[in-house]
Enzyme design. Structure first.
Site, PDB file in Angstrom:
ATOM      1  N   GLU A 120       7.800   8.197  51.917  1.00 44.80           N
ATOM      2  CA  GLU A 120       6.707   8.987  52.474  1.00 44.80           C
ATOM      3  C   GLU A 120       5.423   8.625  51.726  1.00 44.80           C
ATOM      4  O   GLU A 120       5.453   8.533  50.498  1.00 44.80           O
ATOM      5  CB  GLU A 120       6.978  10.491  52.328  1.00 44.80           C
ATOM      6  CG  GLU A 120       5.961  11.304  53.089  1.00 44.80           C
ATOM      7  CD  GLU A 120       6.228  12.821  53.021  1.00 44.80           C
ATOM      8  OE1 GLU A 120       7.194  13.251  52.373  1.00 44.80           O
ATOM      9  OE2 GLU A 120       5.444  13.543  53.619  1.00 44.80           O
ATOM     10  N   ASN A 264      14.055  13.332  50.793  1.00 41.12           N
ATOM     11  CA  ASN A 264      14.900  12.449  51.602  1.00 41.12           C
ATOM     12  C   ASN A 264      16.189  13.144  52.014  1.00 41.12           C
ATOM     13  O   ASN A 264      16.825  13.815  51.204  1.00 41.12           O
ATOM     14  CB  ASN A 264      15.275  11.207  50.791  1.00 41.12           C
ATOM     15  CG  ASN A 264      14.100  10.654  50.013  1.00 41.12           C
ATOM     16  OD1 ASN A 264      13.091  10.319  50.597  1.00 41.12           O
ATOM     17  ND2 ASN A 264      14.233  10.613  48.702  1.00 41.12           N
ATOM     18  N   HIS A 296      11.561  23.902  46.808  1.00 40.62           N
ATOM     19  CA  HIS A 296      10.671  23.283  47.803  1.00 40.62           C
ATOM     20  C   HIS A 296      11.377  22.139  48.545  1.00 40.62           C
ATOM     21  O   HIS A 296      11.395  22.101  49.772  1.00 40.62           O
ATOM     22  CB  HIS A 296       9.414  22.775  47.098  1.00 40.62           C
ATOM     23  CG  HIS A 296       8.403  22.145  48.004  1.00 40.62           C
ATOM     24  ND1 HIS A 296       7.336  22.837  48.527  1.00 40.62           N
ATOM     25  CD2 HIS A 296       8.306  20.891  48.509  1.00 40.62           C
ATOM     26  CE1 HIS A 296       6.619  22.044  49.301  1.00 40.62           C
ATOM     27  NE2 HIS A 296       7.189  20.844  49.304  1.00 40.62           N
ATOM     28  N   GLU A 297      11.972  21.225  47.789  1.00 40.94           N
ATOM     29  CA  GLU A 297      12.607  20.069  48.449  1.00 40.94           C
ATOM     30  C   GLU A 297      13.808  20.523  49.272  1.00 40.94           C
ATOM     31  O   GLU A 297      14.047  20.023  50.367  1.00 40.94           O
ATOM     32  CB  GLU A 297      13.033  19.005  47.424  1.00 40.94           C
ATOM     33  CG  GLU A 297      11.922  18.515  46.501  1.00 40.94           C
ATOM     34  CD  GLU A 297      10.620  18.134  47.179  1.00 40.94           C
ATOM     35  OE1 GLU A 297      10.655  17.674  48.340  1.00 40.94           O
ATOM     36  OE2 GLU A 297       9.554  18.316  46.562  1.00 40.94           O
TER      37      GLU A 297
HETATM   38  N1  B3K Z   1       6.924  15.202  50.758  1.00 40.82           N
HETATM   39  C1  B3K Z   1       6.769  14.766  49.411  1.00 40.82           C
HETATM   40  C2  B3K Z   1       5.413  14.226  49.112  1.00 40.82           C
HETATM   41  C3  B3K Z   1       5.203  12.827  49.496  1.00 40.82           C
HETATM   42  C4  B3K Z   1       3.887  12.320  48.957  1.00 40.82           C
HETATM   43  C5  B3K Z   1       3.573  10.964  49.446  1.00 40.82           C
HETATM   44  N2  B3K Z   1       2.423  10.422  48.776  1.00 40.82           N
HETATM   45  C6  B3K Z   1       7.097  15.837  48.434  1.00 40.82           C
HETATM   46  C7  B3K Z   1       6.960  17.219  48.927  1.00 40.82           C
HETATM   47  O1  B3K Z   1       5.920  17.680  49.348  1.00 40.82           O
HETATM   48  O2  B3K Z   1       7.938  17.902  48.931  1.00 40.82           O
HETATM   49 ZN    ZN Z   2       6.746  19.239  50.422  1.00 40.53          ZN
END
Ligand code: B3K
Ligand code: ZN
Length: 868
Positions: A120, A264, A296-297
């Protein structure tokens, strides 16, 4: 620059020319030459028989269509055009990449000898040619091949389906992810790790394997991450009714990572900072950070992965919502008031500053050159405030109905912010037409509130004017729908019911016009209003409170946040007046009543220690700077320091009593103990400025049985420039030089050192054995803290701080543009300083602009700043 990077516009969105339903990837991993074979099932959607794929920094080996070599193609800037294709076909592309040389940490790269990926936003195109856009969802299978001795663990998304041995000491593992996903959620890891395992049984009874992979020798630092993961899984089932959907959930901690972590599918990759912790190495802030980021993830699995974004302009669809979810998670597990306070500090400090900078943008941006530049406080934190406002307007029950409808409609697809609002609206019946403007309008709205008490009629009116000042990206602003939470108090502390037009009304007023008056009836005495409770909208508010009204709210408001906020308004009043005073050559002073109000807070028997700690914390230099058009760096710093010093002298006895009372014999990381440590160390920060400061701080450092007490002692010594500072810092560095993550806290202290020679020391520190500019955590700790947390030294009139920043940025421009782009932010705000400083900063920006190889991350920001 070789050529000017082009911007993309939200309005230009077109659906993809082709779908890719399945992709099978094979990685033959070698440090400098990894071969990637991608076999995709492609189908034409529109009328064009040409397929344009994204790709960057790839060595193309071959292209096959339905198994036959294909010649009708051309590599172009940023990709590959393949022509005269059949309507539906199997496309095989073989590319070679060099993970070892990948210092930008985007795509496939090496972190301390392990292979890992970050895709990402647009990193997958650095792995193979592909439709690297979030609205192309495919089912992935991934085969990873590597030398077995060095890389015993080969990980991919989804479930492991087969594995085997090969000649020459190599082995392979094949993974299958049953959930269609965009390329940005792809991940692969290969390396040697220690693994912490556990199991989780979902509400419906499915068993999930949990695995956390850490560097060898770090197993004793993975427990808190595991506990946080299990808590997250449970919380999402209980509060949102959402269950995990694969048989395995893996987290890998790596030392080289550009941000916090990455969601991911089934295989999160984390910055080790947000996984590794034990009593000896981690502070309470680290523990809470791990809980929040793991949450969060994990929450992204639904809000981001199951429903993803149609295009990157919609980023806040997943990020704003997921930040809201992780904030709620932390608030449900810990102190709601303290969490709210800290989130509001971020909005009022750095987010408002972003609105006022050349990078101002709405939470759903209209125009982007480098997508990585838009993972901002605006998209994340203000985005979360926008979700929170909907939550306030709808209430929990209707909000959850909206979430349910959103998943019914969009599960397994790529959606837009509009889709989310429409689901909320349809499920609740609440009209959000005007509310949608929060998605397209940038800037910080300003509310001017006045009141009038009509004794004869027993009515109290509030007049609320709103206006949003023009921002660099957007001249014209309209009136927003602002939920404005109020409560009215009698002098005895009782609450007056809110009645309008003969009916009881809710505490949340709908402010929708540029000027609006709300008249409350049956108000039997002149009330004290508590306004914008819970920070019910991300706005600046002005109301002419008298000191005694603020003191009343600090002690009597029914809600903790409102009490804290009243205290902050009281501080703000005296910070402003003292800055003026200092600018006219006067001395800093604080009236007795303000000191006494804080004494009352300190002596309270009912308030939680964690909350008292927040009550006695002054706004930061950054937040105060945001109040001014032209920032007087030195005057603000002096006022904040002097006010702290006055408070420490006046309240010394109370601070000392608390400091001694809150000593904990045993170390534990439950929320109550964390709160006590927080208050105790806040007291130490004040006491450091008194005569006994040096002795207290030194003693605390010597007897500390946990990292929070150690770091807070050093931080107090650093800020107060105590005699013991040198020796404590030396001792710590002797003990921890081998551990970069632990040294980051020390680098942060060096970066924020207020001493006159700080910059020289920082330059020397760059040759410390634990420091490396290649590692983003180290760079952010030492250099980032200098740029963001050391206002007086960074903004030194002689320009030395700016020149240093310019040199560092030039180096990072080639090695890691994403990290460079983050560090650049303070320089973008040059218009806020006096002319001499403006000229010095401009010079650095201009010299960056002239670089031949300026990365587009930096180009986008530098050119905006110089245009403005
Ligand atoms: N989605 C990722 C962040 C990606 C950043 C790319 N430069 C982490 C997050 O927000 O959970
Ligand atoms: Zn996020």
């Amino acid at each position: 620059m070789a050529h000017t990077p082009q911007a993309k516009y939200r309005k230009d969105y077109r659906s993809p020319s082709h779908t890719i339903s399945e992709i099978d990837l094979t990685f033959d991993l070698h440090e400098t030459q990894t071969q990637v074979t991608a076999v995709s099932n492609v189908k034409q959607l529109g009328t064009s028989d040409q397929l344009v794929l994204d790709g960057e920094g790839l060595e193309l080996k071959s292209i096959l269509v339905d198994g036959t070599a294909w010649e009708n193609y051309q590599t172009v800037e940023g990709g590959l055009e393949i022509r005269a294709l059949p309507k539906s076909f199997e496309l095989t592309i073989v590319t070679v990449i060099n993970p070892q040389e990948n210092t930008a940490l985007e795509g496939l790269y090496m972190s301390d000898g392990a292979f890992c990926t970050q895709c990402e936003a647009e990193g997958f195109r650095r792995i193979t040619y592909y439709l690297d856009r979030p609205d192309v969802l495919a089912k992935y299978t991934t085969t990873v091949i590597a030398e077995k001795a060095t890389f015993p663990y080969l990980l991919g998304n989804g479930n492991k389906i087969s594995q085997g041995e090969m000649d020459g000491g190599r082995h392979w593992v094949k993974w299958e992810d049953p959930h269609p996903k965009p390329a940005y959620l792809f991940a692969l890891v290969a390396g040697d790790f220690d693994v912490l395992t556990d199991k989780y049984q979902t509400r419906s009874g499915r068993e999930v394997d949990l695995e956390i992979f850490v560097d060898k020798g770090n197993l004793d630092r993975a427990n808190h991450a595991m506990v946080s993961l299990i808590n997250s899984m449970k919380w999402d089932e209980e509060r949102f009714g959402l269950e995990y959907d694969l048989d395995i959930y893996m987290i890998v901690a790596v030392d080289f990572f550009n941000m916090g972590a990455m969601e991911n599918k089934g295989l999160n990759v984390f910055n080790s900072k947000f996984v590794l912790a034990n009593d000896k190495t981690a502070t309470d802030t680290d523990y809470l950070g791990i809980e929040a980021v793991i949450g969060h993830e994990y929450f992204h699995n639904w809000t981001g992965n199951r429903v993803t974004c149609r295009d990157w302009f919609q980023l806040s669809l997943k990020e704003g919502l997921t930040v809201f979810r992780d904030q709620e998670f932390s608030s449900d597990l810990g102190s709601r008031a303290v969490n709210r306070i800290n989130n509001v500090r971020i909005i009022r400090g750095p987010q408002f500053a972003e609105d006022a900078s050349p990078m101002s943008h709405p939470i759903r941006p209209e125009k982007v050159i480098e997508m990585n530049n838009f993972y901002t406080l605006t998209v994340y934190e203000k985005g979360s405030e926008v979700i929170r406002m909907m939550h306030t307007l709808l209430g929990e029950e209707k909000f959850q109905k909206g979430i349910k409808l959103y998943f019914e409609r969009h599960d397994g697809t790529a959606a837009t912010c509009e889709d989310f609002v429409a689901a909320m609206e349809d499920a609740s019946g609440v009209d959000l037409k005007q509310f949608r403007l929060w998605y397209s309008q940038s800037g910080t709205p300003e509310l001017d509130v006045t009141s009038h008490f009509d004794e004869a009629n027993q009515s109290f009116s509030l007049t609320i004017k709103q206006q949003t000042p023009a921002t660099l990206d957007q001249e014209e602003k309209q009136a927003l729908h602002i939920p404005f939470d109020v409560e009215l108090y009698r002098k005895d502390g009782s609450v007056i019911e809110l009645r309008c037009n003969g009916k009881n009304v809710s505490n949340v007023l709908d402010v929708t016009e540029s000027e609006q008056t709300f008249v409350f009836e049956a108000v039997d005495e002149k009330p004290i209003p508590s306004l914008l409770r819970e920070f019910s909208a991300p706005v600046k508010m002005q109301y002419a409170y008298q000191d005694d009204e603020l003191v009343f709210l600090m002690t009597n408001a029914s809600n903790d946040f409102a009490r804290w906020d009243a205290g902050q308004m009281l501080f703000a009043k005296y910070i402003r007046s003292n800055v003026e005073q200092v600018q006219q050559g006067g001395a800093v002073a604080l009236p007795e009543n303000v000191v006494d109000s804080l004494r009352g807070i300190l002596l309270s028997k009912t308030l939680e220690p964690a909350f008292i700690a927040e009550m006695i914390t002054l706004p930061s230099h950054n937040e105060v700077s945001g109040w001014y058009d032209v920032v007087d760096v030195d005057a603000i710093a002096l006022v904040l320091k002097e006010l702290k010093s006055i408070l420490s002298t006046e309240l010394e006895d109370e601070l000392l009593a608390i400091y001694h009372n809150l000593k904990q014999e045993k170390y534990s990381i439950d929320h109550a103990s964390i709160g006590k440590r927080s208050l105790r160390n806040k007291c130490l920060g004040y006491l450091a400025l008194t005569e006994q400061g040096n002795a207290l701080v030194e003693a605390q450092y010597q007897v500390a049985n946990n990292m929070t007490d150690t770091i807070d002692a050093m931080a107090a010594a650093n800020q107060a420039q105590l005699a013991c500072r040198e020796q404590l810092l030396q001792d710590y560095s002797d003990k921890w030089a081998h551990d970069g993550l632990v040294m980051d806290k020390w680098f942060t202290l060096q970066g924020s050192n207020p001493a006159e020679n700080a910059l020289d020391v920082i330059k020397q520190t760059m040759s410390h054995s634990a420091f490396s500019m290649k590692n983003p955590n180290r760079t952010r700790s030492l250099i980032g803290s200098f740029l963001n947390m050391n206002p007086v030294r960074f903004h030194n009139k002689d320009g030395s701080g700016y020149r240093f920043a310019g040199d560092v940025l030039k180096e990072l421009n080639t090695s890691n543009p994403q990290v460079a782009s983050r560090l650049l932010d303070p320089l973008l705000k040059y218009r806020k300083y006096d002319e001499a400083r403006q000229a010095l900063i401009r010079k650095e920006l201009e010299s960056l602009k002239e670089l031949d190889n300026l990365a587009k991350d930096l180009f986008e920001k530098v050119s905006k700043a110089l245009e403005s």
